[in-house]
Design a protein around this motif. Structure first.
Motif, mmCIF file in Angstrom:
data_model
loop_
_atom_site.group_PDB
_atom_site.id
_atom_site.type_symbol
_atom_site.label_atom_id
_atom_site.label_comp_id
_atom_site.label_asym_id
_atom_site.label_seq_id
_atom_site.Cartn_x
_atom_site.Cartn_y
_atom_site.Cartn_z
ATOM 1 N N GLN A 97 67.291 36.755 9.772
ATOM 2 C CA GLN A 97 66.317 37.099 10.797
ATOM 3 C C GLN A 97 65.364 38.141 10.214
ATOM 4 O OE1 GLN A 97 65.928 35.760 13.954
ATOM 5 N NE2 GLN A 97 67.340 34.278 13.021
ATOM 6 N N PRO A 98 64.081 38.054 10.562
ATOM 7 C CA PRO A 98 63.151 39.063 10.046
ATOM 8 C C PRO A 98 63.550 40.468 10.499
ATOM 9 C CG PRO A 98 61.963 37.238 11.080
ATOM 10 C CD PRO A 98 63.410 37.033 11.380
ATOM 11 N N VAL A 99 63.581 41.391 9.553
ATOM 12 C CA VAL A 99 63.895 42.784 9.882
ATOM 13 C C VAL A 99 62.689 43.445 10.541
ATOM 14 C CG1 VAL A 99 64.484 45.037 8.901
ATOM 15 C CG2 VAL A 99 65.566 42.955 7.987
ATOM 16 N N LEU A 100 61.502 43.121 10.011
ATOM 17 C CA LEU A 100 60.270 43.684 10.568
ATOM 18 C C LEU A 100 59.475 42.555 11.222
ATOM 19 C CD1 LEU A 100 59.177 45.872 7.519
ATOM 20 C CD2 LEU A 100 59.972 46.742 9.726
ATOM 21 N N PRO A 101 59.184 42.679 12.509
ATOM 22 C CA PRO A 101 58.420 41.614 13.180
ATOM 23 C C PRO A 101 56.946 41.656 12.790
ATOM 24 C CG PRO A 101 58.844 43.397 14.713
ATOM 25 C CD PRO A 101 59.534 43.768 13.431
ATOM 26 N N ASN A 102 56.283 40.531 12.986
ATOM 27 C CA ASN A 102 54.821 40.478 12.864
ATOM 28 C C ASN A 102 54.180 41.106 14.099
ATOM 29 O OD1 ASN A 102 54.864 39.067 10.468
ATOM 30 N ND2 ASN A 102 53.805 37.266 11.265
ATOM 31 N N VAL A 103 52.891 41.313 14.014
ATOM 32 C CA VAL A 103 52.091 41.613 15.193
ATOM 33 C C VAL A 103 51.796 40.278 15.884
ATOM 34 C CG1 VAL A 103 49.787 42.384 15.909
ATOM 35 C CG2 VAL A 103 51.084 43.686 14.209
ATOM 36 N N ALA A 104 51.757 40.270 17.213
ATOM 37 C CA ALA A 104 51.482 39.023 17.949
ATOM 38 C C ALA A 104 50.143 38.445 17.491
ATOM 39 C CB ALA A 104 51.454 39.298 19.447
ATOM 40 N N THR A 105 50.207 37.212 16.980
ATOM 41 C CA THR A 105 49.038 36.613 16.332
ATOM 42 C C THR A 105 48.827 35.200 16.845
ATOM 43 O OG1 THR A 105 49.569 37.895 14.352
ATOM 44 C CG2 THR A 105 48.024 36.083 14.070
ATOM 45 N N TYR A 106 47.568 34.810 16.973
ATOM 46 C CA TYR A 106 47.250 33.471 17.451
ATOM 47 C C TYR A 106 46.577 32.645 16.367
ATOM 48 C CZ TYR A 106 48.102 36.024 21.702
ATOM 49 O OH TYR A 106 48.685 36.815 22.652
ATOM 50 N N ARG A 107 47.035 31.392 16.250
ATOM 51 C CA ARG A 107 46.389 30.432 15.352
ATOM 52 C C ARG A 107 45.309 29.714 16.142
ATOM 53 N NH1 ARG A 107 52.298 28.157 14.159
ATOM 54 N NH2 ARG A 107 53.047 29.896 12.879
ATOM 55 N N LEU A 108 44.150 29.621 15.564
ATOM 56 C CA LEU A 108 43.014 29.153 16.348
ATOM 57 C C LEU A 108 42.707 27.683 16.154
ATOM 58 C CD1 LEU A 108 40.806 32.315 15.920
ATOM 59 C CD2 LEU A 108 42.534 31.790 17.645
ATOM 60 N N GLU A 109 43.512 27.003 15.351
ATOM 61 C CA GLU A 109 43.233 25.576 15.147
ATOM 62 C C GLU A 109 43.657 24.733 16.344
ATOM 63 O OE1 GLU A 109 42.927 24.323 10.643
ATOM 64 O OE2 GLU A 109 44.906 25.112 11.114
ATOM 65 N N GLU A 110 44.550 25.294 17.153
ATOM 66 C CA GLU A 110 44.932 24.577 18.371
ATOM 67 C C GLU A 110 43.852 24.844 19.427
ATOM 68 O OE1 GLU A 110 48.699 26.516 18.759
ATOM 69 O OE2 GLU A 110 49.140 25.842 16.722
ATOM 70 N N PRO A 111 43.206 23.779 19.928
ATOM 71 C CA PRO A 111 42.051 23.961 20.824
ATOM 72 C C PRO A 111 42.358 24.828 22.047
ATOM 73 C CG PRO A 111 42.275 21.662 20.164
ATOM 74 C CD PRO A 111 43.473 22.373 19.630
ATOM 75 N N ASP A 112 43.559 24.660 22.632
ATOM 76 C CA ASP A 112 43.884 25.449 23.820
ATOM 77 C C ASP A 112 43.942 26.939 23.490
ATOM 78 O OD1 ASP A 112 43.995 23.113 25.130
ATOM 79 O OD2 ASP A 112 46.198 23.044 25.347
ATOM 80 N N THR A 113 44.582 27.228 22.349
ATOM 81 C CA THR A 113 44.683 28.627 21.937
ATOM 82 C C THR A 113 43.299 29.197 21.668
ATOM 83 O OG1 THR A 113 46.743 28.019 20.858
ATOM 84 C CG2 THR A 113 45.857 30.188 20.333
ATOM 85 N N LEU A 114 42.504 28.384 20.986
ATOM 86 C CA LEU A 114 41.139 28.830 20.674
ATOM 87 C C LEU A 114 40.386 29.174 21.956
ATOM 88 C CD1 LEU A 114 38.828 29.279 18.659
ATOM 89 C CD2 LEU A 114 38.296 26.840 18.858
ATOM 90 N N ALA A 115 40.503 28.292 22.941
ATOM 91 C CA ALA A 115 39.791 28.523 24.205
ATOM 92 C C ALA A 115 40.264 29.822 24.850
ATOM 93 C CB ALA A 115 40.017 27.339 25.142
ATOM 94 N N GLU A 116 41.598 30.034 24.849
ATOM 95 C CA GLU A 116 42.133 31.259 25.464
ATOM 96 C C GLU A 116 41.638 32.506 24.731
ATOM 97 O OE1 GLU A 116 46.447 31.132 25.801
ATOM 98 O OE2 GLU A 116 46.261 29.055 26.491
ATOM 99 N N VAL A 117 41.601 32.398 23.405
ATOM 100 C CA VAL A 117 41.180 33.551 22.606
ATOM 101 C C VAL A 117 39.702 33.855 22.856
ATOM 102 C CG1 VAL A 117 40.677 34.262 20.228
ATOM 103 C CG2 VAL A 117 42.970 33.446 20.842
ATOM 104 N N LEU A 118 38.889 32.810 22.896
ATOM 105 C CA LEU A 118 37.458 33.033 23.124
ATOM 106 C C LEU A 118 37.230 33.661 24.496
ATOM 107 C CD1 LEU A 118 35.981 29.765 21.557
ATOM 108 C CD2 LEU A 118 35.823 32.086 20.644
ATOM 109 N N GLU A 119 38.077 33.246 25.440
ATOM 110 C CA GLU A 119 37.993 33.753 26.798
ATOM 111 C C GLU A 119 38.150 35.282 26.844
ATOM 112 O OE1 GLU A 119 37.604 33.270 30.903
ATOM 113 O OE2 GLU A 119 37.311 31.811 29.287
ATOM 114 N N ARG A 120 39.081 35.791 26.027
ATOM 115 C CA ARG A 120 39.296 37.257 26.061
ATOM 116 C C ARG A 120 39.123 37.874 24.676
ATOM 117 N NH1 ARG A 120 44.496 39.196 25.413
ATOM 118 N NH2 ARG A 120 45.994 37.703 24.624
ATOM 119 N N ILE A 121 38.062 37.436 24.026
ATOM 120 C CA ILE A 121 37.773 37.899 22.672
ATOM 121 C C ILE A 121 37.496 39.401 22.650
ATOM 122 C CG2 ILE A 121 35.259 37.490 22.729
ATOM 123 C CD1 ILE A 121 35.636 36.169 19.914
ATOM 124 N N ASP A 122 37.063 39.920 23.807
ATOM 125 C CA ASP A 122 36.757 41.350 23.883
ATOM 126 C C ASP A 122 38.003 42.222 23.945
ATOM 127 O OD1 ASP A 122 37.346 40.209 26.336
ATOM 128 O OD2 ASP A 122 36.257 41.740 27.463
#
Lengths: 528, 281
Positions: A343-368
């Motif tokens: 198991q990872p000892v150190l977690p990542n920061v919550a990150t989004y992949r933008l190639e998935e269209p739904d994720t991209l849309a959500e990210v653009l929605e709250r890009i600010d």
């Protein structure tokens, strides 16, 4: 007795994790001695120590190039403390990350099992800008590709360390870790008496040992290691000279090297000497004009094939940049489980992949509200922090992201932890990150107990990169209070001054009118 | 039916003043495949040099060497003997579009579905490609795109250079086989058909006489993924078969360049390239 002026008079702990103070305002246990010492100081005391610091840096020429200008490296006088317990997590987590990335690089430049097992899509690697097909099939002597790693960590609102990005190409900054320590020893000797600070001065010896272990002729063959620098105009030139001097090896430029029949030689006034390991601080693109940019004079023609033939080791290996790709970063926790079964000892920061269209849309929605980063950048270049960006910047950003989702990732804003930092005549909380450095000799991944703490100096700023005007702090990893045998004295040892780092004349110069040519043939057959 | 073909690829570089050293990589060794057997291959160098051979990322045999003696000229002669045949015909029920859009196919060939510097994407080209593919099966679309390229580009040596992109060739309406191949891979990729640039040699005579040595040139064509790799020669529209000797595949020319070299010294005065093919049986 209370001091006349309290350096902490204007210290207001924000909503994030403050590394010195609890929410109650009391000092954390790890920082209680430091806090007490600082409380006993006046503004003038602190100023005097800063003057001493500046003298120390100036005398030794410790500078950093910012926007083309050499400046003294900005060191905040207040050290950052990390407890033994906290450090053991970081140490394990960083070493684990390096082991997983080593396995990943060996795999993708070899059989590609990770694709067959559907852990990472081939697409992610094949479209990464720093995936270098020229590195396919090169098997490094002791299996190591990541001789040196700098894994950037941040500490979130709950005090948990998280990985922000991996740097396994040419991580820089370790010279400042050592120089900062030296300077702190001069300006705060009493703090070293009251704290058991683990030493960082072993780094050059550990690095040299790892580089020697990577020699194709084995460690026993008295391997020759050189440091390859792009030259004095590189922003990290100071570090290149520093490391070469500390390791007692030659500092060379491309023109000092020549490959013949896939063997690398260094040109010296005493003739040619074979080189076994190149600790290169030249980017892949400039390393070998046969394989990469044909007009580069910073590298050495034939070097990559010399490595392929097993006659020289390039450290770090060519093509490591794919592991730094920020889209690949999102898969690292999965890679740790896949390759190491851990198991990872150190977690990542919550990150989004933008190639998935739904994720991209959500990210653009709250890009600010998010942080957007180019996947192939480093040093904070191109990064946009939504909450700090203007509307105009966000519009431009959204267009760029939509045009090329593969080129970006989005992350939640992490409220980076704060540490007391000298601002004018007071101490105020400023955000920090941490770059620990790891050295892999093929048997052990050693993490130097310390690391470069970078400080965002403007109030509220989250951008810590020194290339973006950030400052630094000396990071003190405290020895385990349970451990009986303390490590060697911690008061900033003098570096071993080795022989001159550049004893020979420049290599053969290209004569006037001469040029490096490139030869190609157009494919122009037709049919009859 | 198969042919036995002998290839001779001679490159002669002459420098204005002596070259002090040079570093070179050759991708000239024919590739073994279902339709091609490599019987012999050899390399002659003048000045002599030790040759280091490896297989690159694409599976191509690479011969690398450096010359460290001052030299006024460099001569490289790559010879091979191969047995070639036509590929087995495509099954009638080739893959449909959904098979090509399958996530596994898209992932496996990701790097052969994206634009490159030589084969960039462009809205106009995409429109043309989609127009050609409309109502067609993928196999039919491949054929039509080959025709489209042939109808838009006129073969004319000297109008393009080794660095010309598909877009530039398209804009001027002419080029050589390298440009035909780049434009074809760009169009195929824009309709979602994985495509790779293929380098090799083409025997110019359909009715070749055994034993006759024929002057030719290094050639380029294309392979499209239709459940398996299917070759097409957009420069002339002829089926790829016995006359085609395959050397290398890649995303574009830069992955398969037959000769790359770096040298230190005077300007290159002259480059002579001669390809001679001979049907041996």
């Amino acid at each position: 007795m209370e001091p006349v002026t309290d350096l902490f008079a204007r210290y207001e702990v924000g909503p994030v994790w403050d590394e010195m103070f609890l929410e109650s305002g009391a000092a954390r246990q790890v920082a209680s001695d430091l806090h007490a010492t600082l409380r006993s100081l006046s503004s003038q005391d602190l100023e005097d120590r800063c003057a001493e610091r500046d003298r120390s840096f100036r005398d030794r020429g410790v500078t950093f190039s910012l926007a083309g200008e050499e400046r003294p490296f900005p060191l905040d006088p207040v050290p950052r403390l990390v407890s033994a317990q906290e450090w053991s997590v970081i140490e394990r987590g960083v070493a684990q990350r390096v082991r997983a990335l080593e396995a990943f690089l060996a795999d993708i430049y070899g059989r590609g099992q990770v694709f067959a097992d559907r852990v990472v899509p081939r697409r992610v690697v094949a479209t990464a800008r720093h995936f270098h097909r020229a590195a396919a099939g090169i098997a490094p002597a002791n299996g190591v590709r990541i001789h040196v790693a700098g894994i950037d960590l941040v500490r979130d609102e709950k005090g948990e360390f998280r990985v922000l990005e991996d740097n396994v190409r040419i991580p820089s900054g370790v010279s400042y870790v050592m120089e900062n320590r030296r300077t702190m020893g001069r300006i705060f000797p009493e703090l070293f008496a009251s704290h058991r600070v683990r030493p960082v001065a072993d780094y050059p010896a550990q690095l040299l040992s790892a580089l020697e272990a990577a020699s194709p002729r084995g460690r026993s063959g008295a391997p020759r290691v050189v440091v390859l620098t792009p030259g004095v105009h590189n922003s990290a030139y100071f570090e290149h000279t520093f490391l070469a001097r500390q390791m007692g090896v030659e500092l060379v430029e491309g023109r000092d090297l020549v490959c013949r029949d896939n063997v690398l030689f260094m040109l010296t006034t005493a003739g040619e000497e074979r080189v076994d390991v190149v600790y290169r601080r030249v980017d892949d693109d400039f390393l070998d004009p046969v394989q990469f940019r044909s007009n580069s004079i910073l590298g050495c023609a034939g070097l990559v094939n010399a490595a392929r033939a097993g006659n020289v080791t390039i450290a770090n290996a060519v093509g490591n940049g794919v592991a730094d790709d920020k889209l690949v970063y999102t898969y690292v926790p999965a890679l740790i489980e896949y390759y190491l079964g851990e198991q990872p000892v150190l977690p990542n920061v919550a990150t989004y992949r933008l190639e998935e269209p739904d994720t991209l849309a959500e990210v653009l929605e709250r890009i600010d509200q998010l942080v957007l980063k180019p996947v192939d950048g480093s040093g904070g270049y191109g990064l946009v922090i939504g909450p700090h960006a203007t509307d105009e910047e966000l519009v431009t950003l959204a267009a760029a992201v939509k045009a090329s989702p593969r080129s970006w990732i989005a992350q939640e804003v992490v409220g980076l932890s704060t540490v007391p930092t000298k601002v004018g005549g007071n101490l105020e909380p400023r955000h920090v990150d941490l770059r620990p450095f790891a050295v892999n000799d093929g048997r052990t991944v050693w993490v130097v107990p310390g690391g470069l703490t970078r400080v965002a100096l403007p109030k509220g700023s989250l951008v810590v990169n020194s290339s973006q005007g950030g400052g630094s702090k000396d990071t003190w990893v405290l020895a385990d209070p349970q451990s009986e045998a303390p490590e060697p004295a911690t008061s900033a040892p003098e570096p071993i001054l080795s022989h001159s780092s550049h004893p020979f004349d420049a290599g053969p110069q290209v004569g006037p009118g001469a040029s490096n040519g490139q030869e190609q043939q157009q494919q122009q057959a037709r049919t009859c | 039916m198969s042919w036995r073909v002998g290839t001779t690829h001679r490159s002669h570089y002459r420098y204005g003043t002596r070259a002090l050293s040079s570093y070179n990589e050759l991708r000239m060794t024919p590739k073994a495949s279902e339709r091609q057997r490599v019987l012999e291959s050899e390399l002659l160098l003048e000045p002599a040099a030790a040759v280091f051979t490896y297989r690159d990322y694409w599976g191509t045999v690479v011969q690398s060497f450096d010359v460290q003696v001052p030299h006024e000229a460099l001569e490289v002669v790559a010879r091979s003997v191969v047995e070639t045949s036509a590929p087995a015909p495509l099954p009638e029920d080739g893959p449909d579009w959904s098979a090509l859009r399958d996530e596994d196919v898209a992932d496996r060939f990701a790097e052969l579905l994206v634009p490159t510097a030589y084969a960039p994407f462009n809205p106009n080209l995409a429109g043309l490609a989609r127009g050609a593919a409309e109502g067609a099966t993928p196999a039919e679309a491949v054929r039509r795109i080959g025709e489209l390229v042939r109808s838009h580009l006129r073969y004319e040596a000297g109008t393009t250079a080794v660095t010309t992109s598909a877009l530039q060739a398209w804009a001027q309406g002419s080029g050589v086989c390298q440009d035909f191949a780049h434009l074809t891979v760009a169009l195929l990729r824009q309709v979602g058909i994985p495509a790779r640039y293929t380098s090799g040699y083409l025997h110019p005579k359909k009715a070749a006489v055994v034993g006759e040595r024929v002057s030719a040139a290094s050639h380029a064509w294309v392979e499209a993924w239709l459940g398996r790799w299917w070759p097409l020669d957009p420069t002339n529209g002829d089926p790829v078969g016995e006359r085609h000797v395959t050397v290398a595949h890649g995303r574009d020319y830069s992955d398969v360049a037959p000769f790359i070299g770096i040298y230190q010294g005077g300007a290159l005065l002259e480059l002579e390239v001669e390809v001679v093919l001979e049907r041996l049986a």
